[in-house]
Design a protein around this motif. Structure first.
Motif, PDB file in Angstrom:
ATOM      1  N   THR A  88     -10.496  11.734 -10.083  1.00  0.00           N
ATOM      2  CA  THR A  88      -9.116  11.265  -9.137  1.00  0.00           C
ATOM      3  C   THR A  88      -7.954  12.673  -8.624  1.00  0.00           C
ATOM      4  O   THR A  88      -8.740  13.529  -9.643  1.00  0.00           O
ATOM      5  N   ALA A  89      -7.867  12.388  -7.431  1.00  0.00           N
ATOM      6  CA  ALA A  89      -7.010  13.253  -7.161  1.00  0.00           C
ATOM      7  C   ALA A  89      -6.467  13.040  -6.448  1.00  0.00           C
ATOM      8  O   ALA A  89      -5.957  11.465  -5.833  1.00  0.00           O
ATOM      9  N   MET A 137       1.201  -1.197  -0.063  1.00  0.00           N
ATOM     10  CA  MET A 137       0.413   0.116  -0.284  1.00  0.00           C
ATOM     11  C   MET A 137       1.032   0.983  -0.155  1.00  0.00           C
ATOM     12  O   MET A 137       1.736   1.478   1.138  1.00  0.00           O
ATOM     13  N   ALA A 138       0.736   2.355  -0.672  1.00  0.00           N
ATOM     14  CA  ALA A 138       1.320   3.246  -0.827  1.00  0.00           C
ATOM     15  C   ALA A 138       1.068   4.239  -0.225  1.00  0.00           C
ATOM     16  O   ALA A 138       0.031   4.319   0.440  1.00  0.00           O
ATOM     17  N   ALA A 139       1.258   5.304   0.756  1.00  0.00           N
ATOM     18  CA  ALA A 139       1.775   6.018   1.726  1.00  0.00           C
ATOM     19  C   ALA A 139       0.489   6.194   1.399  1.00  0.00           C
ATOM     20  O   ALA A 139       1.510   8.053   0.258  1.00  0.00           O
ATOM     21  N   ALA A 140       0.178   8.032   2.029  1.00  0.00           N
ATOM     22  CA  ALA A 140      -0.215   9.056   1.832  1.00  0.00           C
ATOM     23  C   ALA A 140       0.951   9.779   1.628  1.00  0.00           C
ATOM     24  O   ALA A 140       2.180  10.110   2.092  1.00  0.00           O
ATOM     25  N   GLY A 141       0.895  10.632   0.057  1.00  0.00           N
ATOM     26  CA  GLY A 141       1.937  11.760  -0.110  1.00  0.00           C
ATOM     27  C   GLY A 141       2.838  11.291  -0.573  1.00  0.00           C
ATOM     28  O   GLY A 141       3.494  11.884  -1.598  1.00  0.00           O
ATOM     29  N   SER A 142       2.814   9.985  -1.311  1.00  0.00           N
ATOM     30  CA  SER A 142       2.986   9.023  -2.468  1.00  0.00           C
ATOM     31  C   SER A 142       3.142   9.477  -4.196  1.00  0.00           C
ATOM     32  O   SER A 142       4.006   8.839  -4.681  1.00  0.00           O
ATOM     33  N   GLY A 143       1.678   9.968  -4.292  1.00  0.00           N
ATOM     34  CA  GLY A 143       1.818  10.829  -5.803  1.00  0.00           C
ATOM     35  C   GLY A 143       0.696   9.266  -6.347  1.00  0.00           C
ATOM     36  O   GLY A 143      -0.150   9.834  -7.428  1.00  0.00           O
ATOM     37  N   GLU A 144       0.293   8.406  -5.157  1.00  0.00           N
ATOM     38  CA  GLU A 144      -1.163   7.397  -5.377  1.00  0.00           C
ATOM     39  C   GLU A 144      -2.363   8.927  -6.300  1.00  0.00           C
ATOM     40  O   GLU A 144      -2.305   9.874  -5.340  1.00  0.00           O
ATOM     41  N   ARG A 145      -3.257   7.650  -6.920  1.00  0.00           N
ATOM     42  CA  ARG A 145      -4.442   9.248  -7.369  1.00  0.00           C
ATOM     43  C   ARG A 145      -5.568   8.015  -6.299  1.00  0.00           C
ATOM     44  O   ARG A 145      -5.718   6.814  -5.940  1.00  0.00           O
ATOM     45  N   VAL A 146      -6.818   8.982  -5.504  1.00  0.00           N
ATOM     46  CA  VAL A 146      -8.152   7.760  -5.247  1.00  0.00           C
ATOM     47  C   VAL A 146      -8.891   8.432  -6.504  1.00  0.00           C
ATOM     48  O   VAL A 146      -9.510   9.752  -6.313  1.00  0.00           O
ATOM     49  N   LEU A 147      -9.820   7.823  -6.617  1.00  0.00           N
ATOM     50  CA  LEU A 147     -10.959   7.678  -7.043  1.00  0.00           C
ATOM     51  C   LEU A 147     -11.309   8.439  -6.129  1.00  0.00           C
ATOM     52  O   LEU A 147     -12.550   8.091  -5.250  1.00  0.00           O
ATOM     53  N   LEU A 148     -12.798   9.741  -7.013  1.00  0.00           N
ATOM     54  CA  LEU A 148     -13.256  11.051  -5.935  1.00  0.00           C
ATOM     55  C   LEU A 148     -15.318  10.024  -6.785  1.00  0.00           C
ATOM     56  O   LEU A 148     -15.811  10.205  -5.895  1.00  0.00           O
ATOM     57  N   GLY A 149     -14.834   9.826  -8.134  1.00  0.00           N
ATOM     58  CA  GLY A 149     -16.701   9.796  -8.377  1.00  0.00           C
ATOM     59  C   GLY A 149     -15.998  10.224  -9.647  1.00  0.00           C
ATOM     60  O   GLY A 149     -14.786   9.339 -10.948  1.00  0.00           O
ATOM     61  N   ARG A 150     -17.338  10.540 -10.773  1.00  0.00           N
ATOM     62  CA  ARG A 150     -17.208  10.083 -12.043  1.00  0.00           C
ATOM     63  C   ARG A 150     -17.935  11.469 -12.484  1.00  0.00           C
ATOM     64  O   ARG A 150     -19.127  11.685 -11.860  1.00  0.00           O
ATOM     65  N   THR A 204      -7.371   6.906 -16.284  1.00  0.00           N
ATOM     66  CA  THR A 204      -7.222   7.148 -14.337  1.00  0.00           C
ATOM     67  C   THR A 204      -8.543   6.089 -13.335  1.00  0.00           C
ATOM     68  O   THR A 204      -9.353   5.583 -13.846  1.00  0.00           O
ATOM     69  N   SER A 205      -7.458   5.727 -13.288  1.00  0.00           N
ATOM     70  CA  SER A 205      -7.999   4.366 -11.974  1.00  0.00           C
ATOM     71  C   SER A 205      -7.371   4.762 -10.584  1.00  0.00           C
ATOM     72  O   SER A 205      -6.266   6.057 -10.479  1.00  0.00           O
ATOM     73  N   ALA A 206      -7.441   4.162 -10.012  1.00  0.00           N
ATOM     74  CA  ALA A 206      -7.026   4.653  -8.499  1.00  0.00           C
ATOM     75  C   ALA A 206      -5.865   3.801  -8.670  1.00  0.00           C
ATOM     76  O   ALA A 206      -4.911   4.344  -7.485  1.00  0.00           O
ATOM     77  N   ASN A 207      -5.827   2.788  -9.051  1.00  0.00           N
ATOM     78  CA  ASN A 207      -3.881   2.164  -9.911  1.00  0.00           C
ATOM     79  C   ASN A 207      -3.138   3.163 -11.060  1.00  0.00           C
ATOM     80  O   ASN A 207      -2.731   2.490 -10.941  1.00  0.00           O
ATOM     81  N   ASP A 208      -3.860   4.197 -11.398  1.00  0.00           N
ATOM     82  CA  ASP A 208      -2.735   4.628 -12.733  1.00  0.00           C
ATOM     83  C   ASP A 208      -1.777   5.730 -11.998  1.00  0.00           C
ATOM     84  O   ASP A 208      -2.945   6.713 -11.056  1.00  0.00           O
ATOM     85  N   GLN A 209      -0.836   5.456 -12.152  1.00  0.00           N
ATOM     86  CA  GLN A 209      -0.232   6.924 -11.671  1.00  0.00           C
ATOM     87  C   GLN A 209       0.749   7.457 -12.542  1.00  0.00           C
ATOM     88  O   GLN A 209       1.856   8.156 -12.674  1.00  0.00           O
ATOM     89  N   SER A 210       0.028   7.265 -13.730  1.00  0.00           N
ATOM     90  CA  SER A 210       0.762   7.864 -15.074  1.00  0.00           C
ATOM     91  C   SER A 210       1.089   9.129 -15.040  1.00  0.00           C
ATOM     92  O   SER A 210       2.864  10.160 -15.369  1.00  0.00           O
ATOM     93  N   GLY A 211       0.091   9.781 -14.648  1.00  0.00           N
ATOM     94  CA  GLY A 211       0.440  11.258 -14.575  1.00  0.00           C
ATOM     95  C   GLY A 211      -0.042  12.334 -15.737  1.00  0.00           C
ATOM     96  O   GLY A 211       0.034  12.990 -16.023  1.00  0.00           O
ATOM     97  N   TYR A 221     -10.205   4.633   2.563  1.00  0.00           N
ATOM     98  CA  TYR A 221     -10.449   4.523   1.338  1.00  0.00           C
ATOM     99  C   TYR A 221     -10.844   3.161   0.699  1.00  0.00           C
ATOM    100  O   TYR A 221      -9.997   2.124   0.411  1.00  0.00           O
ATOM    101  N   TRP A 222     -11.479   3.231  -0.263  1.00  0.00           N
ATOM    102  CA  TRP A 222     -11.701   1.820  -1.442  1.00  0.00           C
ATOM    103  C   TRP A 222     -10.533   1.345  -2.512  1.00  0.00           C
ATOM    104  O   TRP A 222      -9.692   0.752  -2.230  1.00  0.00           O
ATOM    105  N   SER A 223      -9.390   2.732  -2.003  1.00  0.00           N
ATOM    106  CA  SER A 223      -8.454   2.113  -3.516  1.00  0.00           C
ATOM    107  C   SER A 223      -6.843   1.477  -2.465  1.00  0.00           C
ATOM    108  O   SER A 223      -6.270   0.781  -2.774  1.00  0.00           O
ATOM    109  N   ASP A 224      -7.630   2.283  -1.122  1.00  0.00           N
ATOM    110  CA  ASP A 224      -6.579   1.257  -0.077  1.00  0.00           C
ATOM    111  C   ASP A 224      -6.609  -0.188  -0.036  1.00  0.00           C
ATOM    112  O   ASP A 224      -5.852  -1.088   0.262  1.00  0.00           O
ATOM    113  N   LEU A 225      -8.164  -0.576  -0.555  1.00  0.00           N
ATOM    114  CA  LEU A 225      -8.803  -1.853  -0.430  1.00  0.00           C
ATOM    115  C   LEU A 225      -8.165  -2.826  -1.516  1.00  0.00           C
ATOM    116  O   LEU A 225      -8.336  -4.145  -1.720  1.00  0.00           O
TER     117      LEU A 225
END
Length: 183
Positions: free
Chosen positions: A95-96, A1-14, A49-56, A110-114
């Motif tokens: 995402t954010a 699990m990535a720690a907060a502040g690691s650049g991970e994105r979290v799904l907020l909605g659509r 974009t998904s909770a797992n996409d970190q492409s930026g 957060y769902w993305s954590d699971l």
């Protein structure tokens, strides 16, 4: 699990639709309360974009204005000034950056954590990993997929079906006997 502040994105909605003639979009929010989605800026909007996409690779979008009409949420985004531009965003995830969100309260996630955690029952049967979570009227549901892609749906009801979420072990312990599955 990535720690907060690691650049991970979290799904907020659509983005779910258009509103008006000036490029506003209708928003479905996964946040609680729903209008909290506007507190987490900038947004990244895109199909990839998904909770797992970190492409930026997506340009950040800032919400210039937003409104609530009954249960509906609408937003005006920078760079989106007409319905044609807004229509290109329909059905895309919002995402954010994880660092923009507060840490969850103890016992909350957060769902993305699971997503990606292994799901094992009390009899030590491994169902697979969490693919996603779904909101239903009664409770949230874990969509667990095995290596063949077969899905098992398990209600995310703590202390009844979900006994333990152990991030250090990378697993969720569930009280969900194998005979309850229809697979």
């Amino acid at each position: 699990m990535a720690a907060a502040g690691s650049g991970e994105r979290v799904l907020l909605g659509r983005v779910i639709g258009l509103w008006g003639l000036q490029g506003w979009v209708r928003i479905y929010s996964d946040t609680q309360p729903p209008d909290a989605i506007f507190s987490y800026q900038p947004w990244f909007i895109g199909a990839e974009t998904s909770a797992n996409d970190q492409s930026g690779q997506l340009d950040p979008k800032h919400v210039l204005d937003w409104r609530r009409q009954g249960p509906k949420l609408m937003a005006r985004l920078d760079g989106v000034t007409n319905p044609d531009q807004a229509a290109k965003l329909i059905d895309l995830d919002i995402t954010a950056d994880r660092e923009r969100l507060p840490d969850p309260e103890p016992g909350s996630y957060y769902w993305s954590d699971l997503v990606g955690l292994v799901v094992v029952n009390l009899q030590n049967h491994c169902y697979g990993t969490v693919h996603r979570l779904m909101e239903t009227g009664a409770n949230d549901v874990l969509d667990v997929r095995d290596e063949q892609g077969t899905s098992t749906l398990i209600p995310f009801v703590k202390n009844q079906f979900v006994r333990e979420v152990d991030f250090s072990a990378g697993r969720i312990l569930v009280d969900w006997p194998l005979e309850w599955t229809t697979n």
